[in-house]
Design a protein around this motif. Structure first.
Motif, short mmCIF file in Angstrom:
data_model
loop_
_atom_site.label_atom_id
_atom_site.label_comp_id
_atom_site.label_asym_id
_atom_site.label_seq_id
_atom_site.Cartn_x
_atom_site.Cartn_y
_atom_site.Cartn_z
N ARG A 53 -8.36 1.47 -4.45
CA ARG A 53 -7.41 0.90 -5.41
C ARG A 53 -7.43 1.72 -6.70
NH1 ARG A 53 -9.19 -5.06 -6.20
NH2 ARG A 53 -11.16 -3.92 -6.45
N PRO B 241 0.83 -1.21 0.00
CA PRO B 241 0.00 0.00 0.00
C PRO B 241 0.87 1.26 0.00
CG PRO B 241 -0.81 -1.59 1.60
CD PRO B 241 0.51 -2.11 1.13
N THR C 267 -2.92 0.33 -3.95
CA THR C 267 -3.81 0.62 -2.83
C THR C 267 -3.29 1.81 -2.04
OG1 THR C 267 -4.39 -1.72 -2.67
CG2 THR C 267 -4.89 -0.34 -0.77
#
Length: 437
Positions: free
Chosen positions: A311, A245, A329
Motif C-alpha cells: 500500500r 488495486p 494498493t
C-alpha cells in the motif's frame, strides 16, 4: 441750565442706544484655537470699554482704557488667557488665546463703550471641538495572526468631538463596507464616534493592512495599521488513484501524484509505502490557487514482485497537522521463467512431437507397402481358369489372364481410381511376364 444739559445728555444716550455692536471673528469658536470679539460703535468714539463674560463658573468683567498712544490700560491683572487692542479710532478687540470647551461653551459676552455708556448685543459663544486623535483598540498594532474562517472584530474610536466625526475602514486603500458599522456615545456634551469592523476572515485578507480613518470637516486622521496574517489550514489531501488495486507488471514504472488543498503557508508532502518513507525519485512543486498555495508531489518508482499487495500513501503536513490520503494498493503480476521462454518451449515440443511421430508413420507406410506387395504376389500366383467344365487345373508356369476379373467384387466396385490403376498395372505386368516366358 444744568437741567437742560442733563436732558440733552439723556437724549443723546437714547439716540445712541443700539449703536454699539459686538461681533466675533468667526461664527463658531474652535477649541484649542483663538477667538476674537470686536466691539465698535457708529460714532467711532472710544475711550473706555467694559467687557463682560458670563461663564459657567461665574461672571467676569474686564475694563480696558485707551489713550493717545493707543496702548491699553487695564484695571485688572493681565494674563496669557486674553489679549486686547485699543486703537483710538476703534474698534476695541478682546481675544481668547486658547478656547477651552469646558470653560467657554455657551458663555455670554457683551461690551459697553464709554462715554456713551451704550451696551452691545449679546453673543452666546458656541465652541466646536475638532478631531484630534483616533485610536485603534486592539491588543496589537503590528501583526494579527488569524485562521481562515475565524471571526475578527476591530474597534477604533475618536476623541470627543463637536459635531460628531465619521469613521471608515480601509484595507490597503480600499474602503471596506461589508461588516463595517459605527455608533456614538455622549461625553460631557461632546460625541465619541466608535467604529467597528466585524467580518469572517478569508484568505483575501492575507498580508493586507487594515486601519480606520476619522473624518471631521476637512480633517482626516488615520490609525496605525494592522498587518493581517491569515493561515489557510490543511483540510484535504488526494492521490491520483482509486479504491481498486492498481494492476501493474513486474518492472513497470509507476508514477503517482499527490496534492493538497490550497493552504497558507505551503504544506509539505511525505510518501510512504507500507509505513516506510519514500524519498528517492520524489519531486515536489507548488502552484497558486485562490490566494493560497497547492502543494503537489510526484513519486516515481519501478515495481518489483515484492511490491505485490503493498500500500502506498501520501501525507500532508501543515504546522502540527498531518492528514493522510487513501491508500493505493499495488497488484503486481510477476513474470515466471516458463513465461519468458514460452517460444522456445513451444518449438521444442513441436519438434519433439514430430520426431516421436516419425517412426510410427514410417512403420505404417512400410506395412502398407508390404501389404500391397503381398496382395500383388497373391494375385499373380493364382492359376488360370480351365476351359474345361471340370475342376480347374492350376499350372505354376502360366499366369491367369483373367486375374483382374477374378478380384473381389467389392474391390472392383470401388471407384477409387488410384486403387484401380495400381492393380491394372500389376495385371499388365503379369501378362507381360507370362508372354515372355
Amino acid at each position: 441750565m444744568s437741567g437742560i444739559f442733563l436732558l440733552l445728555l439723556v437724549s443723546l444716550l437714547v439716540a445712541c442706544e443700539g449703536h454699539v455692536n459686538l461681533t466675533g471673528s468667526t461664527i463658531t469658536a474652535v477649541a484649542g484655537q483663538p477667538f476674537t470679539f470686536i466691539c465698535g460703535n457708529s460714532f467711532r468714539m472710544y475711550f473706555q470699554v467694559y467687557w463682560t463674560a458670563q461663564l459657567l463658573n461665574g461672571t467676569s468683567s474686564f475694563s480696558v482704557r485707551s489713550y493717545v498712544d493707543e496702548e491699553c490700560r487695564y484695571s485688572f491683572n493681565t494674563s496669557d488667557i486674553y489679549n486686547f487692542t485699543c486703537p483710538r479710532d476703534g474698534p476695541f478687540t478682546m481675544t481668547i488665546l486658547d478656547v477651552d470647551y469646558r470653560t467657554y461653551q455657551n458663555s455670554n459676552w457683551t461690551c459697553m463703550v464709554v462715554p456713551l455708556f451704550d451696551r452691545s448685543n449679546t453673543i452666546v459663544l458656541d465652541v466646536n471641538v475638532p478631531l484630534k486623535t483616533i485610536s485603534l483598540l486592539t491588543p496589537t498594532t503590528r501583526v494579527l495572526n488569524l485562521t481562515e474562517g475565524d471571526p475578527m472584530l476591530l474597534v477604533c474610536e475618536t476623541n470627543p468631538t463637536k459635531p460628531p466625526s465619521n469613521i471608515t475602514w480601509t484595507k490597503d486603500e480600499d474602503v471596506i463596507t461589508a461588516g463595517a458599522s459605527s455608533s456614538t456615545r455622549e461625553d460631557g456634551g461632546l460625541t465619541v464616534t466608535v467604529g467597528r469592523l466585524s467580518v469572517e476572515i478569508t484568505r483575501d485578507f492575507h498580508m493586507m493592512r487594515i486601519y480606520c480613518v476619522g473624518s471631521y470637516e476637512e480633517t482626516n486622521l488615520r490609525t496605525d495599521t494592522i498587518l493581517l496574517h491569515v493561515d489557510v489550514p490543511l483540510v484535504e489531501i488526494s492521490i491520483n488513484s482509486t479504491n481498486l488495486p492498481l494492476a501493474v507488471t513486474e518492472n513497470d514504472d509507476v508514477t503517482l501524484v499527490c496534492a493538497t488543498n490550497p493552504t497558507l503557508p505551503l504544506s509539505t508532502i511525505i510518501w510512504t509505502k507500507e509505513n516506510q518513507t519514500i524519498t528517492k525519485d520524489v519531486t515536489s512543486t507548488s502552484r497558486g490557487k485562490d490566494g493560497a498555495v497547492v502543494a503537489v508531489s510526484m513519486a516515481t518508482f519501478t515495481v518489483s514482485c515484492g511490491d505485490h499487495l503493498s500500500r502506498i500513501q501520501c501525507s500532508g503536513v501543515y504546522k502540527t497537522t498531518r492528514i493522510t490520503s487513501q491508500s493505493q494498493t499495488l497488484f503486481v503480476h510477476c513474470v515466471s521463467k516458463d513465461e519468458t521462454s514460452g517460444t522456445t518451449f513451444g518449438a521444442g515440443v513441436g519438434v519433439g512431437m514430430a520426431i516421436c511421430l516419425v517412426p510410427p508413420l514410417v512403420a505404417a507406410a512400410v506395412y502398407v507397402l508390404w501389404w500391397k506387395r503381398r496382395l500383388t504376389m497373391k494375385d499373380t500366383t493364382e492359376p488360370p481358369e480351365s476351359t474345361d467344365s471340370a475342376a480347374p487345373s492350376r499350372s505354376d508356369d502360366v499366369h491367369d489372364p483373367n486375374m483382374y476379373e477374378s478380384m473381389d467384387d467389392n474391390a472392383r466396385e470401388r471407384k477409387d481410381t488410384a486403387y484401380e490403376e495400381l492393380h491394372m498395372q500389376v495385371y499388365e505386368n503379369t501378362v507381360k511376364a507370362h508372354r515372355l516366358s
